[in-house]
Design a protein around this motif. Structure first.
Motif, mmCIF file in Angstrom:
data_model
loop_
_atom_site.group_PDB
_atom_site.id
_atom_site.type_symbol
_atom_site.label_atom_id
_atom_site.label_comp_id
_atom_site.label_asym_id
_atom_site.label_seq_id
_atom_site.Cartn_x
_atom_site.Cartn_y
_atom_site.Cartn_z
ATOM 1 N N ARG A 1 0.876 -1.174 -0.107
ATOM 2 C CA ARG A 1 0.000 -0.031 -0.031
ATOM 3 C C ARG A 1 0.868 1.313 -0.021
ATOM 4 O O ARG A 1 1.942 1.205 0.552
ATOM 5 N N LEU A 2 0.490 2.115 -0.650
ATOM 6 C CA LEU A 2 1.373 3.389 -0.580
ATOM 7 C C LEU A 2 0.765 4.569 0.802
ATOM 8 O O LEU A 2 -0.551 4.353 0.724
ATOM 9 N N GLY B 1 9.920 5.531 -7.181
ATOM 10 C CA GLY B 1 9.608 4.202 -6.600
ATOM 11 C C GLY B 1 8.096 3.882 -6.365
ATOM 12 O O GLY B 1 7.819 2.933 -6.922
ATOM 13 N N PHE B 2 7.546 5.066 -5.765
ATOM 14 C CA PHE B 2 6.181 4.638 -5.674
ATOM 15 C C PHE B 2 5.391 4.544 -7.096
ATOM 16 O O PHE B 2 4.718 3.824 -7.383
ATOM 17 N N SER B 3 5.617 5.387 -8.118
ATOM 18 C CA SER B 3 5.225 5.527 -9.326
ATOM 19 C C SER B 3 5.231 3.991 -10.105
ATOM 20 O O SER B 3 4.408 3.598 -10.766
ATOM 21 N N GLU B 4 6.492 3.652 -10.098
ATOM 22 C CA GLU B 4 6.762 2.316 -10.558
ATOM 23 C C GLU B 4 6.007 1.097 -10.116
ATOM 24 O O GLU B 4 5.366 0.404 -10.831
ATOM 25 N N LEU B 5 5.956 1.274 -8.901
ATOM 26 C CA LEU B 5 5.165 0.131 -8.067
ATOM 27 C C LEU B 5 3.477 0.095 -8.603
ATOM 28 O O LEU B 5 2.779 -0.675 -8.823
ATOM 29 N N VAL C 1 0.796 -2.027 -6.435
ATOM 30 C CA VAL C 1 -0.134 -1.257 -5.370
ATOM 31 C C VAL C 1 -1.132 -0.653 -6.061
ATOM 32 O O VAL C 1 -0.725 -0.292 -7.412
ATOM 33 N N GLU C 2 -2.072 -0.463 -5.566
ATOM 34 C CA GLU C 2 -3.244 0.268 -5.896
ATOM 35 C C GLU C 2 -2.955 1.680 -6.334
ATOM 36 O O GLU C 2 -2.204 2.369 -5.429
#
Ligand SMILES: Cc1ncc(COP(=O)(O)O)c(C=O)c1O
Ligand SMILES: [Zn+2]
Length: 425
Positions: A240-241, A261-265, A271-272
């Motif tokens: 989850r972010l 990193g968040f964007s790639e996930l 992740v949603e």
């Protein structure tokens, strides 16, 4: 330099997993993977682009307990986990209920990167830089450093059995000097600021093309290491972010790469995809990015640093404009806190959570507190803060503020006479 499009690997190109090319962050021109950091068209900084495979949460969860569980998302050889590295990462994400209560927050977490092999997040970036540099044929690992990078480079080179050349400002904390020198590489202390040392390193990188300056000529690979902070946070939150994250800024690379990193996930469906807000933290004595943010500038005006947060004392931050982009795009902010507020915040974190952060951690907690007070951070939103280094390396910063009582005789009478069995706790 040959150009190529992402998706193909140039003949003779280094084997760096799913990394396919370097692309210019300004004009978008792509070039072959190699020890390059500036675009040959517009001199803009280069970053690694990939051809990501299909990847599941289970694939990652089956990986090693280090950053190498994310190897498919990094510019490193596929067999990296079996090579001699310091194996950083997989640090704890601490639920910070004590600090949250003190600050009136609902859900707060500390990503405690003091748990890395040399006690800062720099082990992450250095491990990736070393892997890429070795693959590109470099035999020497070098850097200009504000202290923590020096520790990480000297240790990683020792582990890999190669030479290191580490350069720092001579006025660093004694703990960071000793914890670099102990590894036995070439250690240069320079009479000047970090920005002077960085300039010297850039000149030397031109003279010694066989030296990999992790944050100069192999910077595109090095910087990717900080994505693993974002990956780990998301995985440790149960894929989850968070809603908000507060990150300390020196060059600004860590902040920019956590966001990447968040964007790639999200792009990979791991992740949603949901909005997150990125906040940056600086010390008032070195706050060029906070100044640019508050004045609405797109460029960062260099400053001459003067702060106890020496690890963050970069007056001319390479990633400053990209920090401004990320923070403005996500609806965050950049703020700064004074040296007394940094010390106070180090003690607040220690007292409420049992976590002893270095001055950069104090900056981050101080900015967390400040942005809550100003209403820019939402106390009800799930928030992560980064403790990027260990308080044991910056003892002088807190020494004047922490009182240690005088020694007593080993008797109950002396214990009582000194007032230690009072009932006020
Ligand atoms: C402990 C610590 N935190 C944060 C930073 C900032 O990292 P960056 O230069 O990627 O902004 C540094 C940089 O040296 C550091 O040593
Ligand atoms: Zn360009």
């Amino acid at each position: 330099m040959t150009t190529q499009t992402a998706g193909t690997r140039a003949p003779g190109a280094p084997r760096l997993g799913n990394a396919r090319a370097l692309s210019c962050r300004e004009c978008g021109k792509t070039s072959a993977l190699g020890p390059h950091y500036a675009c040959d068209e517009c001199f803009g900084p280069l970053e690694v682009s990939y051809d990501f495979p299909r990847l599941t949460r289970a694939d990652i969860e089956a990986g090693p307990h280090s950053i190498w569980r994310y190897a498919p998302l990094l510019p490193v050889p596929r067999d990296i986990a079996s090579r001699p590295t310091t194996e950083p990462g997989y640090t704890r994400l601490v639920r910070a209920d004590g600090l949250a209560a003190e600050l009136g927050m609902r859900r707060l977490w500390i990503k405690d990167d003091s748990g890395n092999p040399t006690h800062s997040f720099k082990d992450r970036v250095v491990a990736v830089a070393l892997a890429a540099a070795t693959e590109m044929g470099f035999k020497v690992l070098a850097c200009p450093s504000t202290g923590n990078l020096a520790n990480a480079v000297a240790a990683a080179a020792a582990r890999a059995g190669i030479r290191s050349v580490v350069m720092v400002p001579a006025n660093l904390e004694k703990q960071k000097i000793l914890t670099t020198a102990v590894y036995g590489g070439t250690f240069v202390t320079v009479d000047g600021t970090y920005d002077d040392v960085n300039r010297l390193a850039s000149e030397l990188a031109g003279e010694h093309e066989d030296w990999a300056f992790v944050n100069v000529n192999v910077r595109p690979y090095y910087a990717e290491g900080s994505k693993t902070l974002g990956f780990e946070i998301a995985e440790q939150l149960g894929w989850r972010l968070p809603d908000q994250i507060v990150v300390p800024i020196a060059s600004g690379a860590q902040l920019v790469k956590i966001d990447k990193g968040f964007s790639e996930l999200a792009e990979l469906g791991l992740v949603e995809d949901k909005p997150w807000r990125v906040f940056g933290a600086q010390a008032t004595g070195c706050s060029p990015v906070a100044e640019a943010f508050s004045k609405g500038w797109d460029v960062v005006r260099p400053v001459k640093p003067s702060t106890i947060a020496k690890s963050l004392a970069i007056g001319n931050p390479a990633d400053g404009p990209y920090v401004l982009d990320v923070v403005r795009r996500t609806g965050g902010a950049v703020a700064d806190v004074s040296d007394p507020e940094i010390v106070d915040s180090i003690r607040l974190l220690a007292r409420t959570q049992g976590v002893f952060g270095e001055t950069a951690g104090g900056v981050t907690v101080g900015v967390l507190r400040k942005l809550l007070e100003s209403g820019q951070l939402d106390p009800d939103a799930e928030t992560v803060i980064i403790n990027s280094g260990d308080g044991l390396k910056t003892l002088d910063a807190v020494a004047p503020a922490v009182s240690v009582p005088a020694a007593i005789k080993p008797t109950v009478a002396a214990f009582q006479a000194a007032g230690f069995d009072g009932t006020d706790f």
